[in-house]
Design a protein around this motif. Structure first.
Motif, PDB file in Angstrom:
ATOM      1  N   CYS A 201       3.368  -0.448   9.439  1.00  0.00           N
ATOM      2  CA  CYS A 201       2.756  -0.794   8.159  1.00  0.00           C
ATOM      3  C   CYS A 201       3.082  -2.230   7.768  1.00  0.00           C
ATOM      4  N   GLY A 202       4.318  -2.646   7.984  1.00  0.00           N
ATOM      5  CA  GLY A 202       4.704  -4.014   7.681  1.00  0.00           C
ATOM      6  C   GLY A 202       3.980  -5.025   8.555  1.00  0.00           C
ATOM      7  N   GLU A 203       3.801  -4.675   9.823  1.00  0.00           N
ATOM      8  CA  GLU A 203       3.100  -5.567  10.741  1.00  0.00           C
ATOM      9  C   GLU A 203       1.637  -5.731  10.331  1.00  0.00           C
ATOM     10  N   LEU A 204       0.997  -4.651   9.946  1.00  0.00           N
ATOM     11  CA  LEU A 204      -0.401  -4.729   9.504  1.00  0.00           C
ATOM     12  C   LEU A 204      -0.512  -5.528   8.206  1.00  0.00           C
ATOM     13  N   PHE A 205       0.447  -5.358   7.315  1.00  0.00           N
ATOM     14  CA  PHE A 205       0.459  -6.149   6.079  1.00  0.00           C
ATOM     15  C   PHE A 205       0.519  -7.640   6.402  1.00  0.00           C
ATOM     16  N   ASP A 206       1.397  -8.025   7.324  1.00  0.00           N
ATOM     17  CA  ASP A 206       1.556  -9.437   7.660  1.00  0.00           C
ATOM     18  C   ASP A 206       0.260 -10.050   8.178  1.00  0.00           C
ATOM     19  N   VAL A 207      -0.526  -9.266   8.892  1.00  0.00           N
ATOM     20  CA  VAL A 207      -1.816  -9.758   9.368  1.00  0.00           C
ATOM     21  C   VAL A 207      -2.801  -9.864   8.208  1.00  0.00           C
ATOM     22  N   ALA A 208      -2.856  -8.830   7.372  1.00  0.00           N
ATOM     23  CA  ALA A 208      -3.847  -8.779   6.297  1.00  0.00           C
ATOM     24  C   ALA A 208      -3.708  -9.917   5.304  1.00  0.00           C
ATOM     25  N   ILE A 209      -2.474 -10.279   4.955  1.00  0.00           N
ATOM     26  CA  ILE A 209      -2.305 -11.294   3.916  1.00  0.00           C
ATOM     27  C   ILE A 209      -2.618 -12.705   4.413  1.00  0.00           C
ATOM     28  N   GLU A 210      -2.884 -12.843   5.701  1.00  0.00           N
ATOM     29  CA  GLU A 210      -3.364 -14.123   6.220  1.00  0.00           C
ATOM     30  C   GLU A 210      -4.864 -14.285   5.997  1.00  0.00           C
ATOM     31  N   SER A 211      -5.544 -13.214   5.597  1.00  0.00           N
ATOM     32  CA  SER A 211      -6.980 -13.291   5.324  1.00  0.00           C
ATOM     33  C   SER A 211      -7.207 -13.838   3.927  1.00  0.00           C
ATOM     34  N   ASP A 212      -8.388 -14.403   3.701  1.00  0.00           N
ATOM     35  CA  ASP A 212      -8.710 -14.945   2.381  1.00  0.00           C
ATOM     36  C   ASP A 212      -8.732 -13.846   1.325  1.00  0.00           C
ATOM     37  N   GLU A 213      -9.107 -12.651   1.724  1.00  0.00           N
ATOM     38  CA  GLU A 213      -9.292 -11.555   0.775  1.00  0.00           C
ATOM     39  C   GLU A 213      -7.976 -11.034   0.207  1.00  0.00           C
ATOM     40  N   PHE A 214      -6.932 -11.001   1.019  1.00  0.00           N
ATOM     41  CA  PHE A 214      -5.673 -10.385   0.592  1.00  0.00           C
ATOM     42  C   PHE A 214      -4.515 -11.369   0.466  1.00  0.00           C
ATOM     43  N   GLY A 215      -4.772 -12.653   0.636  1.00  0.00           N
ATOM     44  CA  GLY A 215      -3.705 -13.646   0.618  1.00  0.00           C
ATOM     45  C   GLY A 215      -2.887 -13.660  -0.657  1.00  0.00           C
ATOM     46  N   PHE A 216      -3.514 -13.351  -1.800  1.00  0.00           N
ATOM     47  CA  PHE A 216      -2.806 -13.418  -3.078  1.00  0.00           C
ATOM     48  C   PHE A 216      -1.729 -12.339  -3.208  1.00  0.00           C
ATOM     49  N   LEU A 217      -1.711 -11.381  -2.249  1.00  0.00           N
ATOM     50  CA  LEU A 217      -0.721 -10.310  -2.273  1.00  0.00           C
ATOM     51  C   LEU A 217       0.477 -10.600  -1.375  1.00  0.00           C
ATOM     52  N   CYS A 218       0.630 -11.845  -0.954  1.00  0.00           N
ATOM     53  CA  CYS A 218       1.631 -12.187   0.057  1.00  0.00           C
ATOM     54  C   CYS A 218       3.063 -11.848  -0.350  1.00  0.00           C
ATOM     55  N   ASP A 219       3.342 -11.803  -1.643  1.00  0.00           N
ATOM     56  CA  ASP A 219       4.709 -11.512  -2.090  1.00  0.00           C
ATOM     57  C   ASP A 219       4.889 -10.045  -2.477  1.00  0.00           C
ATOM     58  N   ARG A 220       3.948  -9.186  -2.091  1.00  0.00           N
ATOM     59  CA  ARG A 220       3.995  -7.774  -2.503  1.00  0.00           C
ATOM     60  C   ARG A 220       4.250  -6.832  -1.324  1.00  0.00           C
ATOM     61  N   LYS A 221       4.834  -7.327  -0.264  1.00  0.00           N
ATOM     62  CA  LYS A 221       4.979  -6.516   0.944  1.00  0.00           C
ATOM     63  C   LYS A 221       5.743  -5.214   0.695  1.00  0.00           C
ATOM     64  N   ASP A 222       6.893  -5.299   0.084  1.00  0.00           N
ATOM     65  CA  ASP A 222       7.699  -4.092  -0.123  1.00  0.00           C
ATOM     66  C   ASP A 222       6.946  -3.068  -0.962  1.00  0.00           C
ATOM     67  N   ALA A 223       6.258  -3.536  -2.009  1.00  0.00           N
ATOM     68  CA  ALA A 223       5.525  -2.629  -2.889  1.00  0.00           C
ATOM     69  C   ALA A 223       4.342  -1.983  -2.170  1.00  0.00           C
ATOM     70  N   ILE A 224       3.641  -2.778  -1.366  1.00  0.00           N
ATOM     71  CA  ILE A 224       2.472  -2.250  -0.647  1.00  0.00           C
ATOM     72  C   ILE A 224       2.913  -1.204   0.367  1.00  0.00           C
ATOM     73  N   VAL A 225       3.904  -1.529   1.185  1.00  0.00           N
ATOM     74  CA  VAL A 225       4.372  -0.578   2.200  1.00  0.00           C
ATOM     75  C   VAL A 225       4.928   0.677   1.531  1.00  0.00           C
ATOM     76  N   SER A 226       5.628   0.504   0.426  1.00  0.00           N
ATOM     77  CA  SER A 226       6.165   1.651  -0.301  1.00  0.00           C
ATOM     78  C   SER A 226       5.039   2.573  -0.777  1.00  0.00           C
ATOM     79  N   ASP A 227       3.944   1.994  -1.262  1.00  0.00           N
ATOM     80  CA  ASP A 227       2.807   2.802  -1.725  1.00  0.00           C
ATOM     81  C   ASP A 227       2.139   3.528  -0.565  1.00  0.00           C
ATOM     82  N   VAL A 228       2.064   2.883   0.594  1.00  0.00           N
ATOM     83  CA  VAL A 228       1.493   3.541   1.778  1.00  0.00           C
ATOM     84  C   VAL A 228       2.293   4.797   2.110  1.00  0.00           C
TER      85      VAL A 228
END
Length: 282
Positions: A201-228
């Motif tokens: 999940c963390g690895e997929l997050f790292d890829v996603a936040i490099e996209s224009d669509e999800f870049g603004f979530l770059c500092d939310r990794k722990d919260a996103i993975v926790s929600d998953v």
């Protein structure tokens, strides 16, 4: 499964419902004379065919329940930017079974929706229709702003790409298809599956936040993975369908591979290794 469950909820609420299933030959199903919200609960791979059946005057009534899998570019290319989207965090149960691989579509009158932790959100002019329908099924849903929806969409995108894959790979190792549930992945006793699940999940997050669509979530990794992981704990007996995942691969795992290839920043080594174990081309 989800579409049948939605129809059952609406019928139980005495709403006027017209169900159009995959493969139905009914070009007038969404004609000018019809009205009300159009819940689209089919596989993403079938969406283009569905959209072609909807007249221009009814496009504004579309509600796409695939929230998380539909990227901004895909919607814009089809003129669907102003339609309603829902990111669903729930499970459709038929006869008490959450195993998508075994229960098929089922009889809509035997279906039930199970809330995935009150995480479902919707955005768009028909968002209230989503909230109202799911309330009748005792599933909490909220109408939200664009940033909140994007966060939920990323949670769902990671979940739909990671958990079918892990259930499939571990299932084959430990007892056959369907033998490992999403609950096993996050809460098994020795912690090895949990550690690998969290790493993916963390690895997929790292890829996603490099996209224009999800870049603004770059500092939310722990919260996103926790929600998953939290979502899985609310539907612990669920087993995602490999067949559906394969049919939607271009919108799920292969989206991450394409983003990774275009950025050339992360190797996605665990993701690729698991896909190879599952027999999926990388």
């Amino acid at each position: 499964r989800v579409g049948s469950a939605f129809a059952a909820v609406a019928l139980d609420s005495d709403a006027s419902v017209r169900v159009v299933r995959r493969g139905d030959d009914d070009d007038d199903a969404f004609g000018e004379h019809t009205r009300g919200p159009i819940f689209v609960a089919t596989r993403v791979s079938d969406l283009d065919r569905v959209i072609k059946c909807v007249p221009a005057s009814r496009v504004c009534d579309l509600i796409f329940t695939q929230g998380g899998l539909l990227r901004d570019k895909w919607l814009a290319e089809r003129g669907l930017e102003n339609t309603t989207q829902a990111a669903l965090f729930l499970s459709a149960v038929f006869g008490g079974n959450m195993n998508e691989s075994q229960s098929g579509n089922g009889d809509m009158h035997e279906s039930q929706l199970v809330d995935g932790g009150g995480m479902t959100v919707a955005i768009g002019r028909r968002a209230k229709d989503v909230v109202d329908l799911l309330r009748d099924a005792n599933v909490l849903a909220k109408s939200v702003d664009a940033e909140t929806f994007k966060k939920a969409a990323l949670v769902k995108l990671i979940w739909t790409s990671a958990f079918w894959l892990l259930c499939d790979v571990y299932g084959k190792e430990l007892g056959g298809v369907g033998s490992v549930t999403v609950g096993d992945l996050v809460d098994e006793h020795d912690g090895k599956m949990h550690a690998r699940t969290e790493a993916l999940c963390g690895e997929l997050f790292d890829v996603a936040i490099e996209s224009d669509e999800f870049g603004f979530l770059c500092d939310r990794k722990d919260a996103i993975v926790s929600d998953v992981l939290r979502y899985s704990r609310h539907i612990p007996t669920a087993v995602p369908s490999r067949e559906m995942a394969i049919s939607e691969m271009g919108f799920r795992n292969h989206w991450f591979l394409r983003e990774n290839a275009s950025r050339k920043k992360y190797s996605s080594s665990l993701h690729r290794a698991l896909l190879r174990e599952a027999g999926v081309e990388t």
